[in-house]
Write an enzyme that holds these catalytic residues in place. Structure first.
Site, PDB file in Angstrom:
ATOM      1  N   GLY A 240       0.853  -0.946   0.151  1.00 36.90           N
ATOM      2  CA  GLY A 240      -0.255  -0.264   0.207  1.00 36.90           C
ATOM      3  C   GLY A 240       0.633   1.326   0.075  1.00 36.90           C
ATOM      4  N   GLU A 282       5.468  -5.982   2.394  1.00 37.50           N
ATOM      5  CA  GLU A 282       5.123  -6.976   1.183  1.00 37.50           C
ATOM      6  C   GLU A 282       5.333  -5.464   0.408  1.00 37.50           C
ATOM      7  OE1 GLU A 282       2.656  -9.993   2.323  1.00 37.50           O
ATOM      8  OE2 GLU A 282       0.729  -8.814   2.845  1.00 37.50           O
ATOM      9  N   GLY A 284       4.532  -4.021  -3.796  1.00 38.23           N
ATOM     10  CA  GLY A 284       5.117  -4.704  -4.815  1.00 38.23           C
ATOM     11  C   GLY A 284       4.642  -2.977  -6.042  1.00 38.23           C
ATOM     12  N   ARG A 285       3.542  -2.331  -5.210  1.00 38.10           N
ATOM     13  CA  ARG A 285       3.464  -0.866  -5.966  1.00 38.10           C
ATOM     14  C   ARG A 285       5.208   0.145  -6.270  1.00 38.10           C
ATOM     15  NH1 ARG A 285      -1.415   1.310  -7.764  1.00 38.10           N
ATOM     16  NH2 ARG A 285      -2.023   0.006  -5.885  1.00 38.10           N
ATOM     17  N   ARG A 320      -5.119   0.176 -15.513  1.00 36.58           N
ATOM     18  CA  ARG A 320      -5.523   1.230 -14.237  1.00 36.58           C
ATOM     19  C   ARG A 320      -6.353   3.086 -14.819  1.00 36.58           C
ATOM     20  NH1 ARG A 320      -2.331   3.883 -11.344  1.00 36.58           N
ATOM     21  NH2 ARG A 320      -3.139   3.233 -10.222  1.00 36.58           N
ATOM     22  N   TYR A 324      -9.629   2.620 -13.127  1.00 37.49           N
ATOM     23  CA  TYR A 324      -9.643   3.405 -11.622  1.00 37.49           C
ATOM     24  C   TYR A 324     -10.077   4.963 -12.204  1.00 37.49           C
ATOM     25  CZ  TYR A 324      -7.364  -1.041 -10.057  1.00 37.49           C
ATOM     26  OH  TYR A 324      -7.098  -2.505 -10.005  1.00 37.49           O
ATOM     27  N   CYS A 351     -12.870  -1.896 -27.840  1.00 36.72           N
ATOM     28  CA  CYS A 351     -14.007  -1.229 -28.943  1.00 36.72           C
ATOM     29  C   CYS A 351     -15.307  -1.060 -27.474  1.00 36.72           C
ATOM     30  CB  CYS A 351     -15.118  -1.958 -29.061  1.00 36.72           C
ATOM     31  SG  CYS A 351     -14.707  -2.408 -30.862  1.00 36.72           S
ATOM     32  N   GLU A 352     -14.301   0.060 -25.993  1.00 37.20           N
ATOM     33  CA  GLU A 352     -15.010   0.544 -24.530  1.00 37.20           C
ATOM     34  C   GLU A 352     -14.650   2.329 -24.677  1.00 37.20           C
ATOM     35  OE1 GLU A 352     -16.093  -1.090 -22.811  1.00 37.20           O
ATOM     36  OE2 GLU A 352     -16.571  -2.953 -23.836  1.00 37.20           O
TER      37      GLU A 352
HETATM   38  C1  PLP Z   1      -1.742  -6.512  -3.453  1.00 42.48           C
HETATM   39  C2  PLP Z   1      -1.097  -6.594  -1.895  1.00 42.48           C
HETATM   40  C3  PLP Z   1       0.561  -6.288  -1.769  1.00 42.48           C
HETATM   41  C4  PLP Z   1       0.963  -5.184  -2.599  1.00 42.48           C
HETATM   42  O1  PLP Z   1       0.636  -3.546  -2.055  1.00 42.48           O
HETATM   43  P1  PLP Z   1       1.343  -2.606  -2.930  1.00 42.48           P
HETATM   44  O2  PLP Z   1      -0.005  -1.834  -3.620  1.00 42.48           O
HETATM   45  O3  PLP Z   1       2.097  -3.430  -3.937  1.00 42.48           O
HETATM   46  O4  PLP Z   1       1.814  -2.078  -2.349  1.00 42.48           O
HETATM   47  C5  PLP Z   1       0.851  -6.527  -0.801  1.00 42.48           C
HETATM   48  N1  PLP Z   1      -0.193  -7.549   0.382  1.00 42.48           N
HETATM   49  C6  PLP Z   1      -1.082  -7.987   0.008  1.00 42.48           C
HETATM   50  C7  PLP Z   1      -2.124  -8.876   0.686  1.00 42.48           C
HETATM   51  C8  PLP Z   1      -1.681  -7.359  -2.118  1.00 42.48           C
HETATM   52  O5  PLP Z   1      -2.720  -7.713  -1.479  1.00 42.48           O
END
Ligand code: PLP
Length: 431
Positions: A240, A282, A284-285, A320, A324, A351-352
């Site tokens: 997040g 954890e 990712g983004r 995205r 969103y 076609c959207e």
């Molecule tokens: C998606 C997700 C993440 C990673 O979220 P980011 O937006 O990439 O920081 C971590 N843990 C869980 C359980 C997720 O579903």
């Protein structure tokens, strides 16, 4: 809460020149995503440096953000593990040798075979519900793993002035009452090592949210020790962590956030004799998001009730904005210094009508053949791709730190599109 924010705008820069991209395009036609290895590595180094005070700090990269094993290999070298939530993600992680406790298996609504594979790999299993203790135990033939983690859902709780979410809406995690029960039960069933996880923010740039997460988890660690006598081995701050997509966004100051978390650690964990407690996350983004770029060519210009720029990329390459309404910055390559005095809708060919990368975006005057670079596509970009409308997913390229360009995934072809069809049978098939 007084976090000092650096009120500077992010300059949306590119890690390559127009000449470099033109050269790349000669071999690799647009559209494609290109990832900046140097940027990814420096960013990883920065995160680990910020948390160097925390013993055995680790980020488990959320594979869903950019499920390409070449990227995973880079991140592994930087000390990261993987956060997986499905069997294919586990297998991808295994392919690059990220196994054992370098995998955090944070899933929900999980089938038994995925728990079995995660356990076989030695992953840390993070349970989303109290009923999954029995489910997991049965799936593993009657024995719970030694190490177990639970995902906490704070519901309507407020911490540090932050509302943590809407309890009606979040499908994830255990309630506080369930959480205490779950550790008790897991301990009775033989678990000896424990972790605590939560995640309620998404793409959040305000450090207050992440600090509130840490505070809440630290307080729970103290309460669980007091009430159950169970000592937590690690907390998982989840993901997040936000990406500054807009030029006016204030980027997340990870160094300040980390030092604020350190203060909480001293006051809550050390003061209560619960040190060492591992801190992991954890994300990712934040790890790869800003280091991916969708490179695309202008196919058509259309003047009707509005001005349209039609690209060779579509929502199938980057969902995205359409899904969103997310902002992704766009650079018209070679026109960076021209005034942004034309208003466009930048569209794909699906076609959207929501297949738009930008609506009413001010850009320099665009011409057919211009190369547009869409920023921050290194997470949830190619990964969210799909084949609707016969759109084929693009290639993924890696710009190496030494300037070399490597194709790390080829573009899809018609054969890929029909690979799951029984075309042999089609010839014999008589309606
Ligand atoms: C998606 C997700 C993440 C990673 O979220 P980011 O937006 O990439 O920081 C971590 N843990 C869980 C359980 C997720 O579903």
């Amino acid at each position: 809460m007084s976090l000092s924010l650096e009120m500077t705008m992010v300059k949306k820069t590119l890690p390559f020149t127009k000449e470099q991209i033109q050269k790349i395009i000669r071999k690799n036609p647009t559209p494609f995503h290109i990832y900046d290895e140097k940027g990814i590595r420096e960013n990883a180094r920065r995160l680990y440096k910020a948390f160097s005070w925390a013993k055995d700090f680790k980020n488990y990269f959320a594979v869903k953000a950019l499920p390409n094993p070449f990227i995973l290999k880079i991140l592994k070298k930087k000390g990261m593990g993987t956060d997986c939530s499905s069997l294919p993600e586990l297998l991808l992680s295994e392919k690059v040798g990220i196994i054992g406790e370098d995998i955090m298996f944070t899933s929900n609504d999980t089938p038994a075979d995925e728990f079995v594979k995660a356990h076989e790999l030695g992953a840390i299993i993070n349970l989303d519900d109290i009923s999954h203790i029995d489910f997991l135990e049965r799936a593993l033939g009657g024995k719970l793993p030694q190490t177990i983690c639970f995902r906490y859902n704070p519901g309507p709780k407020r911490t540090g002035g932050v509302q943590l979410g809407d309890p009606k809406e979040a499908k994830y995690g255990l309630t506080e009452e369930q959480l205490f029960k779950a550790y008790q039960v897991a301990k009775e069933k033989g678990a000896t090592r424990f972790g605590l996880h939560t995640m309620f923010a998404s793409n959040e740039l305000d450090p207050a949210y992440h600090l509130a997460t840490a505070k809440m988890l630290f307080e729970l660690v103290v309460a669980i020790k007091k009430k159950l006598g169970i000592r937590m081995e690690f907390i998982n701050l989840g993901g997040g962590f936000g990406v500054a997509h807009k030029p006016e966004d204030v980027p997340l100051d990870i160094e300040t956030l980390s030092s604020e978390i350190k203060k909480l650690y001293t006051h809550l964990i050390m003061a209560n004799g619960l040190d060492p407690l591992r801190i992991v996350m954890e994300s990712g983004r934040m790890i790869t998001g800003p280091y991916g770029f969708l490179v695309t060519t202008v196919r058509h210009l259309k003047h009707t009730y509005k001005e349209y720029v039609g690209l060779d990329a579509s929502m199938a390459n980057l969902m995205r904005p359409g899904m969103y309404g997310a902002y992704h910055h766009i650079t018209v390559l070679g026109k960076e210094d021209k005034p942004a005095n034309h208003k466009y809708d930048v569209t794909g060919s699906l076609c959207e009508n929501n297949d738009k990368f930008a609506i009413d975006r001010m850009l320099p005057e665009v011409e057919r053949g211009d190369i547009l670079v869409i920023h921050d596509t290194g997470a949830h970009g190619h990964a969210m791709g799909f084949n609707y409308n016969g759109k084929l997913r693009s290639a993924e390229l890696l710009l190496r730190a030494n300037g070399e360009v490597v194709q790390i995934r080829r573009a899809e072809t018609f054969d890929d599109y029909t690979a799951t069809l029984d075309l042999k049978n089609l010839e014999k098939f008589k309606p």
